[in-house]
Structure formats: structure tokens, C-alpha cells
Motif scaffolding. Structure first.
Motif, mmCIF file in Angstrom:
data_model
loop_
_atom_site.group_PDB
_atom_site.id
_atom_site.type_symbol
_atom_site.label_atom_id
_atom_site.label_comp_id
_atom_site.label_asym_id
_atom_site.label_seq_id
_atom_site.Cartn_x
_atom_site.Cartn_y
_atom_site.Cartn_z
ATOM 1 N N PRO A 137 14.235 11.001 -14.017
ATOM 2 C CA PRO A 137 12.910 10.660 -14.380
ATOM 3 C C PRO A 137 12.297 9.478 -13.158
ATOM 4 N N ASP A 138 12.888 8.933 -12.337
ATOM 5 C CA ASP A 138 12.059 8.623 -11.375
ATOM 6 C C ASP A 138 11.608 8.717 -10.290
ATOM 7 N N ARG A 174 8.461 18.095 -13.596
ATOM 8 C CA ARG A 174 8.623 17.719 -12.180
ATOM 9 C C ARG A 174 9.376 17.411 -11.376
ATOM 10 N N ALA A 190 3.079 11.921 -8.554
ATOM 11 C CA ALA A 190 4.466 10.840 -9.381
ATOM 12 C C ALA A 190 4.067 10.063 -10.359
ATOM 13 N N ALA A 191 2.026 9.346 -9.942
ATOM 14 C CA ALA A 191 1.445 8.381 -11.003
ATOM 15 C C ALA A 191 0.818 9.731 -11.711
ATOM 16 N N TRP A 193 2.599 11.813 -13.377
ATOM 17 C CA TRP A 193 3.732 12.694 -13.902
ATOM 18 C C TRP A 193 4.422 11.233 -15.084
ATOM 19 N N ALA A 194 3.568 10.205 -14.713
ATOM 20 C CA ALA A 194 4.193 9.082 -15.291
ATOM 21 C C ALA A 194 3.103 8.746 -16.056
ATOM 22 N N GLN A 195 2.122 8.756 -15.666
ATOM 23 C CA GLN A 195 1.168 8.364 -17.169
ATOM 24 C C GLN A 195 0.669 9.603 -18.244
ATOM 25 N N THR A 197 4.229 10.449 -19.118
ATOM 26 C CA THR A 197 5.455 10.894 -19.677
ATOM 27 C C THR A 197 4.966 9.703 -20.572
ATOM 28 N N ALA A 198 5.000 8.446 -20.207
ATOM 29 C CA ALA A 198 4.596 7.127 -20.738
ATOM 30 C C ALA A 198 5.363 6.636 -22.070
ATOM 31 N N GLN A 201 8.716 8.844 -23.409
ATOM 32 C CA GLN A 201 10.155 7.547 -22.563
ATOM 33 C C GLN A 201 9.933 6.583 -23.525
#
Length: 202
Positions: A137-138, A174, A190-191, A193-195, A197-198, A201
Motif C-alpha cells: 500500500p505504501d 500499483r 503515488a499521490a 493512487w493514494a487519493q 484508494t483513500a 482503505q
């Protein structure tokens, strides 16, 4: 004394073409090819994102179009050309992994050259077992003995809001990179993907 014959323009042109016809034809062909090459370079659309789609069977075109549109609606203009363009790169691998399958070879080549940041597949377990390419995830690489996909992929239907049973069978993740600092727009990817999947999660 003989007078020098005066030729008409038509006669001069005919004489010129007779001696230089092939020079003109070859020159015209070369000029056309160069012009066509320059036009292709100038008008080529460079995608902001390339997404690998790894499936056993060819995905219907309308499904590809829907995924592409959904991704473009949720993405950003990374290269600053005023357009958001997502390119789907399809790899139809068949029901069994085969290193001699041309699509498997193409996938290996693209993975080695870091072509795809995001991956969509109908078999995340098989993809991870063969290539161990899906990131934690990171964004970090999984441990050598970690071939799990938990927390590494999400159903396309949930991630992109596509309501059809077909998308429940597709998963998106990813990939990890050995040298992320050499990947163009890595932090932007990366940013994003984080947006995406936020909410999933939580």
C-alpha cells in the motif's frame, strides 16, 4: 553565322523534365516521407498515464473505453499539454502463463522498462506469483516471500465507480519500482493512487 535557336518555355520545361524527371520524383517522395514523419512527431499525443491491462482474454472494446474514460475523469494533466490522456496497454496472456507467448514477452519488456505505473488484471494472484510486481500500500516492494495481493489491489468496479459485473472481475493495483526516483512523475502517480484508494482503505 547560324542564329542560336530560341526555345519556348514549353520546350524548355519538356527538356528539363526529360533529363531530371527521376530526380524530381525521388525528391518528391523523400520530401513527402520527411513531411509525414515531422507531422507524426508534431501531432503525436503523449499519454499522461499508461496502464497495463493483463487479462486471459481480450477485453471488450466498450469495457476498455469505459475504463479509460473513468481513469481520465479521475486523473491530472501531468505533462502540461492541456489534455488528460490515459493509454491502456493490453496484454492478453491466455489461461496459462507461457514465457514464449508474445504478450508475455511484451509484458516482461514493459515491466523492465517501467512503462506501466498502474496495472489492471483479472488474475492478481497469478500476476503476483509470476512477477511479484504489485506494490505494498505504501508503494514499497513486498518481501521476497510475500506473494499475497491483500491490500495491493482493489476491484475496478469500486475504484472507478463502474457498475457492471464485468468490472467486479478486474482488479487494479500499483506496481513497485526498484529505483522510483528514475520514474517520471512518480510522486504524482503515488499521490493519485493514494487519493483513489483513500476511501477504500477505511
Amino acid at each position: 553565322m547560324n542564329e542560336k535557336k530560341q526555345y519556348s518555355f514549353k520546350e524548355k520545361l519538356s527538356n528539363f523534365l526529360y533529363y531530371y524527371k527521376w530526380h524530381l520524383i525521388i525528391g518528391a517522395v523523400v520530401l513527402f516521407l520527411v513531411g509525414d514523419w515531422v507531422f507524426d512527431i508534431v501531432t503525436e499525443v503523449h499519454p499522461d498515464y499508461q496502464v497495463g491491462v493483463i487479462t486471459a482474454y481480450t477485453m471488450p472494446q466498450e469495457a476498455s473505453d469505459a475504463i479509460q474514460s473513468a481513469l481520465e475523469a479521475r486523473s491530472r494533466d501531468l505533462n502540461g499539454d492541456g489534455k488528460i490522456v490515459v493509454k491502456l496497454r493490453a496484454y492478453t496472456t491466455g489461461t496459462e502463463g507461457n514465457m514464449y507467448n508474445p504478450m508475455e514477452v511484451a509484458l516482461l519488456a514493459d515491466l523492465s522498462t517501467q512503462e506501466n505505473f498502474f496495472l489492471i488484471t483479472d488474475d492478481p494472484e497469478g500476476l503476483q506469483a509470476r512477477y511479484q510486481v504489485l506494490a505494498n500500500p505504501d508503494g514499497s516492494a513486498p518481501a521476497e516471500d510475500d506473494f499475497s495481493v491483500e491490500g495491493k489491489v482493489y476491484p475496478v468496479s469500486d475504484l472507478l465507480g463502474l457498475d457492471d459485473p464485468l468490472y467486479d472481475q478486474l482488479y487494479m493495483g500499483r506496481r513497485h519500482f526498484v529505483e522510483p526516483d528514475k520514474v517520471d512523475y512518480y510522486e504524482d502517480y503515488a499521490a493519485l493512487w493514494a487519493q483513489w484508494t483513500a476511501d477504500l482503505q477505511k
